[in-house]
Design an enzyme around this catalytic site. Structure first.
Site, short mmCIF file in Angstrom:
data_model
loop_
_atom_site.label_atom_id
_atom_site.label_comp_id
_atom_site.label_asym_id
_atom_site.label_seq_id
_atom_site.Cartn_x
_atom_site.Cartn_y
_atom_site.Cartn_z
N THR A 13 15.95 4.56 10.86
CA THR A 13 16.29 3.92 9.26
C THR A 13 15.92 5.29 8.16
OG1 THR A 13 16.86 2.01 9.34
CG2 THR A 13 16.39 2.60 7.05
N LYS A 105 2.12 1.41 9.35
CA LYS A 105 0.52 0.81 9.10
C LYS A 105 0.40 -0.36 9.86
CE LYS A 105 5.28 -2.90 8.59
NZ LYS A 105 5.87 -1.58 8.70
N VAL A 132 2.69 1.51 2.61
CA VAL A 132 2.48 0.39 2.26
C VAL A 132 3.56 -0.08 1.04
CG1 VAL A 132 1.07 -1.36 0.37
CG2 VAL A 132 0.10 0.24 2.96
N GLY A 134 6.24 1.00 1.07
CA GLY A 134 7.56 1.64 0.94
C GLY A 134 6.98 2.76 -0.71
N LYS A 205 -0.94 -4.31 5.44
CA LYS A 205 -0.90 -3.38 4.42
C LYS A 205 -2.01 -3.50 4.11
CE LYS A 205 4.24 -3.34 4.51
NZ LYS A 205 5.63 -4.02 3.99
#
Length: 434
Positions: A13, A105, A132, A134, A205
């Site tokens: 993705t 992460k 963290v 996106g 995160k």
């Protein structure tokens, strides 16, 4: 136009998003960093078929050696996820003198100090903005823009899946399992949602953010973690009545030289900026002693937002590659602050009981609470069911260990049918703040 060649590990993705953004925004990227970024080789599993268009077969490889031993490749992007072999590959790339960009992460939360040391000693850069939130820029602001501040608190919605679930539960009065199934059907939640709904993703995160913010290596194991699986529509309704919203928050604070590190469902006032962050959006609220309150908000996941953060790291490396790294990639190596045990943390609490409809139950519970230094701020007792009467308390600030001891005693009262839920409340002025 001069080119900078990169090796890409993973074409899923996010990897596909990196490929697409490099093609889609080629002119903007060249204008802003002065070079064209060219993906030279892409590491994929055997049998993998790219879903993005324009990827020629000669770019694909199943052997990491084709990337790490290629002297023309200056930067390696790691997007395969997991701990191994990602850790091994990154260390090999660093040893080969290549800069590294990662969105991993879990790896950074558990091995960030090790990787940072290796990169610093090799004179290369390790960048991880996409690890963290996106596409939301938060890593580099903590390392650079806010570098003149003493960070006092970070509080954030760090997982889009859980925020989507809680938003749907709040707006549509449906239960957790119904919304989770819907989120899985829509692709918002994984088939195995454990990492999201049990708080692991947010805790990874928060570990990274806390390490950067407080100048000390934070251990993932020191972050208290609690998921959202016990949240009931009743809790959300009581939150609304009391003036709160329920969110899964990552919370990190420095108070009197110690760190509070926790991920759990939280009541926050409905007028707090984080209360308005809905659906799959992420937001990070930061308090600095000079800058005051800031909030970073946006898409916390997805192919293009995360790819944007990955490519921004690549561009930053290109701009700075002629400079010898004089900082440790944001990581600190020696512990300077310790994490406070969860039992010592002080909070306000929402507690929901189901009790028998008998006079005097409220008084018994209140008395037991008082014996453990827990005082009550508000009480709601209304409605009846065949099982009993719901009884809801909001406490004043109390120590976590005292709350847990009091609840053990209360649970032994014959008139108490069950402790339905306990949720921490973030409300008002921070302890230790001036």
């Amino acid at each position: 136009m001069e080119k900078v060649k990169v090796g890409l590990m993973g074409l899923g993705t996010v990897g596909g998003g990196v490929w697409d953004v490099l093609r889609m925004n080629r002119d903007e990227i060249i204008r802003n960093c002065g070079y064209e970024i060219k993906i030279e080789k892409i590491l994929v599993k055997e049998g993998f078929k790219p879903k993005v268009s324009g990827v020629s077969k000669d770019k694909l490889t199943h052997n990491f050696d084709d990337i790490v031993e290629n002297d023309e490749i200056e930067i390696v992007i790691e997007l395969i996820g997991g701990i191994e072999p990602a850790r091994e590959y990154i260390l090999r790339a660093i040893k080969a003198g290549k800069h590294v960009v990662t969105a991993n992460k879990a790896l950074l939360a558990q091995h960030g100090v090790e990787l940072s040391k290796a990169a610093y000693e090799a004179g290369v850069r390790l960048s991880y903005e996409a690890s963290v939130a996106g596409g939301v820029p938060i890593i580099n602001p903590l390392k650079e823009s806010l570098g003149a501040n003493k960070i006092k608190k970070i509080m954030g919605i760090l997982n889009g899946t859980t925020n989507y679930i809680l938003t749907k539960m709040t707006n549509e009065n449906v239960d957790f399992h119904t919304v989770l199934k819907e989120a899985q059907d829509m692709g918002y939640a994984e088939a195995d949602p454990t990492a999201d709904v049990e708080g692991f993703d947010a805790a990874h995160k928060l570990t990274i953010l806390s390490t950067l913010a407080f100048g000390t290596p934070v251990k993932f194991e020191d972050v208290y973690r609690e998921g959202i699986t016990k949240i009931n529509p009743l809790d959300i309704e009581y939150a609304r009545e009391l003036g709160y919203v329920v969110k899964l928050l990552g919370i990190a604070k420095e108070i009197d030289g110690e760190l509070e590190l926790r991920v759990h469902p939280t009541f926050i006032p409905k007028n707090h900026p984080l209360a308005a962050v809905n659906d799959s959006f992420n937001a990070v609220f930061v308090k600095g002693n000079a800058v005051g309150d800031l909030m970073f908000y946006g898409r916390g996941a997805g192919d293009l937002p995360t790819a944007s953060a990955v490519i921004s790291d690549v561009m930053d490396i290109i701009k700075k590659r002629s400079l010898k790294p004089n900082l440790k990639n944001g990581f600190s190596y020696e512990p300077t602050k310790k994490a406070k045990p969860m039992g010592e943390i002080v909070n306000e609490y929402y507690i929901r009981f189901m009790v028998k409809d008998i006079p005097g139950v409220l008084g018994k519970i209140a008395t037991l609470f008082g014996e453990y230094n827990v005082s009550l701020s508000s009480v709601i007792q209304k409605g009846r069911s065949e099982r009993g009467v719901p009884l809801v308390f909001i406490t004043h600030e109390a120590r976590e260990s005292d709350i847990q001891k009091a609840l053990q005693e209360v649970n032994s009262i014959d008139e108490v049918i069950e402790i339905g839920n306990i949720i921490r409340v973030e409300n008002g002025q921070e302890r230790g703040e001036q």
